[in-house]
Motif scaffolding. Structure first.
Motif, PDB file in Angstrom:
ATOM      1  N   PRO A 111      14.665   6.595  15.280  1.00  0.00           N
ATOM      2  CA  PRO A 111      15.615   7.610  15.136  1.00  0.00           C
ATOM      3  C   PRO A 111      16.039   8.078  14.181  1.00  0.00           C
ATOM      4  O   PRO A 111      15.804   7.576  12.833  1.00  0.00           O
ATOM      5  CB  PRO A 111      16.814   6.809  16.175  1.00  0.00           C
ATOM      6  N   GLY A 112      16.416   9.308  13.958  1.00  0.00           N
ATOM      7  CA  GLY A 112      16.685  10.047  12.696  1.00  0.00           C
ATOM      8  C   GLY A 112      17.633   9.579  12.138  1.00  0.00           C
ATOM      9  O   GLY A 112      17.700   9.584  10.754  1.00  0.00           O
ATOM     10  N   GLU A 113      18.477   8.818  12.718  1.00  0.00           N
ATOM     11  CA  GLU A 113      19.573   8.020  11.956  1.00  0.00           C
ATOM     12  C   GLU A 113      19.265   7.085  10.915  1.00  0.00           C
ATOM     13  O   GLU A 113      19.703   6.825   9.825  1.00  0.00           O
ATOM     14  CB  GLU A 113      20.668   7.466  12.743  1.00  0.00           C
ATOM     15  N   ASP A 114      18.245   6.277  11.231  1.00  0.00           N
ATOM     16  CA  ASP A 114      17.508   5.564  10.386  1.00  0.00           C
ATOM     17  C   ASP A 114      16.921   5.963   9.045  1.00  0.00           C
ATOM     18  O   ASP A 114      16.527   5.213   8.265  1.00  0.00           O
ATOM     19  CB  ASP A 114      16.427   4.597  11.204  1.00  0.00           C
ATOM     20  N   ARG A 157      21.927  12.975   5.843  1.00  0.00           N
ATOM     21  CA  ARG A 157      23.166  12.936   6.719  1.00  0.00           C
ATOM     22  C   ARG A 157      23.417  14.428   7.351  1.00  0.00           C
ATOM     23  O   ARG A 157      23.778  14.614   8.385  1.00  0.00           O
ATOM     24  CB  ARG A 157      24.259  12.368   5.934  1.00  0.00           C
ATOM     25  N   LYS A 185      22.852  16.101  15.805  1.00  0.00           N
ATOM     26  CA  LYS A 185      23.936  15.634  16.931  1.00  0.00           C
ATOM     27  C   LYS A 185      24.636  16.830  17.478  1.00  0.00           C
ATOM     28  O   LYS A 185      24.933  17.216  18.594  1.00  0.00           O
ATOM     29  CB  LYS A 185      25.108  14.839  16.126  1.00  0.00           C
ATOM     30  N   ASN A 232      21.262  14.726  10.328  1.00  0.00           N
ATOM     31  CA  ASN A 232      21.573  14.069  11.599  1.00  0.00           C
ATOM     32  C   ASN A 232      23.050  14.744  12.278  1.00  0.00           C
ATOM     33  O   ASN A 232      23.007  14.631  13.267  1.00  0.00           O
ATOM     34  CB  ASN A 232      21.928  12.611  11.211  1.00  0.00           C
ATOM     35  N   GLU A 233      23.714  15.207  11.277  1.00  0.00           N
ATOM     36  CA  GLU A 233      24.917  16.008  11.781  1.00  0.00           C
ATOM     37  C   GLU A 233      24.465  17.132  12.433  1.00  0.00           C
ATOM     38  O   GLU A 233      24.832  17.475  13.710  1.00  0.00           O
ATOM     39  CB  GLU A 233      25.661  16.744  10.652  1.00  0.00           C
ATOM     40  N   SER A 270      13.448  12.497  15.616  1.00  0.00           N
ATOM     41  CA  SER A 270      12.605  11.389  15.173  1.00  0.00           C
ATOM     42  C   SER A 270      12.096  11.468  13.786  1.00  0.00           C
ATOM     43  O   SER A 270      11.964  12.404  13.271  1.00  0.00           O
ATOM     44  CB  SER A 270      11.732  10.901  16.160  1.00  0.00           C
ATOM     45  N   VAL A 292      18.323   7.268   6.807  1.00  0.00           N
ATOM     46  CA  VAL A 292      19.334   7.294   5.723  1.00  0.00           C
ATOM     47  C   VAL A 292      19.131   5.780   5.060  1.00  0.00           C
ATOM     48  O   VAL A 292      19.019   5.594   3.627  1.00  0.00           O
ATOM     49  CB  VAL A 292      20.603   7.354   6.162  1.00  0.00           C
ATOM     50  N   LYS A 293      18.680   4.608   6.015  1.00  0.00           N
ATOM     51  CA  LYS A 293      18.729   3.397   5.377  1.00  0.00           C
ATOM     52  C   LYS A 293      17.650   3.173   4.328  1.00  0.00           C
ATOM     53  O   LYS A 293      18.017   2.678   3.151  1.00  0.00           O
ATOM     54  CB  LYS A 293      18.820   2.614   6.521  1.00  0.00           C
ATOM     55  N   THR A 321      20.055  10.829   0.261  1.00  0.00           N
ATOM     56  CA  THR A 321      20.732  10.338   1.513  1.00  0.00           C
ATOM     57  C   THR A 321      21.776  11.491   2.192  1.00  0.00           C
ATOM     58  O   THR A 321      21.747  11.616   2.954  1.00  0.00           O
ATOM     59  CB  THR A 321      21.392   9.121   1.342  1.00  0.00           C
TER      60      THR A 321
END
Length: 385
Positions: free
Chosen positions: A325-328, A109, A116, A112-113, A123, A330-331, A105
């Motif tokens: 989205p790319g943020e997902d 992160r 951003k 995603n940084e 994606s 991590v989960k 993970t």
């Protein structure tokens, strides 16, 4: 921007698949313009297979500085995803990355940084999110139709892989080459759907991974995990690549009913009265709430990989909301990391997962891994970049 010029990095099985549907025009307002394949022998083969208006690069720097692409699809081995994505963002390119986003993970992160900071679209190729059946289950859960979730069971054992599959590339099923087994290779879609549909992450998990139980590999090929949630709900996740015939059965029970997805079909049993209300008011001794089997309309069809790519392109061109989205990234990966770490520690693991502790244990296994990059034989199977 009326058209998105796409370059593919890593032209093996999945990269070739992406290239083929782009060439067929399956994605509106998208055009394949470049491929990146660092192996010269394979790049010559690609030049003969693709039209002249698709440029094949062997040099990564030349690819990124060519000015021929607006966005990239990353389809390389897992460990490469992060650095390539960061380089793409640094060159002002949008990124669509194959699953999993990374191996651990902390990597994701960082991706995603970088996304951003660049302001570009990021994606993930979670193509099973386009399945209308899973979309409908997500709607039933998050709209409250099922009530408060109490139990989730997913038996996903139809990921059968033979020894010859693992032997087809020295990077496969190794800690140094792939970063894990069934959890990191086959199950990222299921782990993603698990958290995406429910909208919840567990508070803790206890997992039992068996490493090389059915195949001569160093990573996990069988997993049983038990998770607990803040609201008291529980989940059991079972998977393997060594079982035939396999099963794919997802069961979600709430206090207003139960949904089962199996054999491409959804069955919904709805309680006329929510179970807590029935329990509170019923005075007849033996008895159960009245239950109706409900016909749930499933609208649309699964668009899979082209569907995710189309959504990615529409986000770039028209601002459409991303389905994955790319943020997902991590989960679902955090669920995988937690299962590994729980097994290595022989104990419960709390969420959020201790990323440094996970990486420490992963590095120990990488150091003793049988895979050495200098002797990799991945070309014939997955390609390189």
């Amino acid at each position: 921007m009326n058209e998105v010029r796409i370059g593919i990095i890593g032209v093996g099985n999945m990269g070739s698949s992406h290239a083929n549907y782009l060439l067929k025009g399956s994605v509106d307002k998208a055009r394949l313009t470049a491929l990146l394949e660092k192996d010269e022998q394979r790049s010559e083969v690609l030049k003969g297979k693709f039209p002249d208006n698709v440029t094949v690069f062997t040099d990564r720097k030349a690819f990124f500085e060519s000015g021929l692409v607006d966005a990239v699809i990353i389809a390389t081995p897992h460990y490469d995803h992060v650095e390539i994505a960061k380089e793409a963002f640094a060159h002002g390119l949008h990124v669509l990355c194959e699953k999993p986003a990374g191996v651990y993970t902390k990597q994701v992160r960082e991706m995603n940084e970088a996304a951003k900071k660049s302001g570009k679209v990021f994606s993930l190729m979670y193509n099973q999110r386009t399945n209308p059946m899973y979309q409908k289950l997500r709607d039933l859960i998050q709209s409250g139709e099922l009530g408060e979730i109490r139990r989730i069971n997913w038996i996903i054992t139809d990921w059968y892989r033979s020894q010859s599959y693992y032997d087809s590339g020295s990077w496969r099923a190794t800690w140094a080459g792939e970063g894990g087994g069934v959890l990191i290779n086959q199950c990222p879609h299921n782990l993603d759907l698990w958290q995406w549909m429910t909208g919840m992450m567990p508070k803790r998990i206890r997992a039992f991974c068996n490493f090389g139980k059915y195949r001569n590999i160093e990573v996990e090929d069988e997993v049983t995990a038990y998770a607990e949630y803040e609201n008291g709900a529980t989940a059991v996740f079972i998977t393997t690549t060594g079982e035939a015939p396999g099963t794919n059965r997802l069961e979600v029970a709430g206090d207003r009913g139960k949904v089962v997805i199996e054999n491409g079909q959804m069955d919904f049993w709805r309680l006329r009265v929510p179970e807590p209300e029935f329990n509170r008011e019923y005075k007849g001794g033996f008895g159960t709430p009245e239950c109706w089997k409900v016909e749930v309309p499933i609208v649309g069809k699964e668009t899979a990989h082209p569907g995710i790519t189309q959504n990615f392109v529409r986000k770039i061109v028209d601002g459409e909301a991303l389905l994955a989205p790319g943020e997902d990234g991590v989960k679902g990966l955090e669920l995988s990391n937690a299962m590994h770490l729980s097994t290595w520690l022989d104990d419960w693991v709390e969420f959020p997962v201790n990323e440094e502790l996970y990486l420490e244990h992963l590095q120990k296994r990488i150091k003793t891994s049988t895979f050495k990059e200098s002797t990799a034989t991945v070309l014939d199977v997955e390609g390189t970049y």
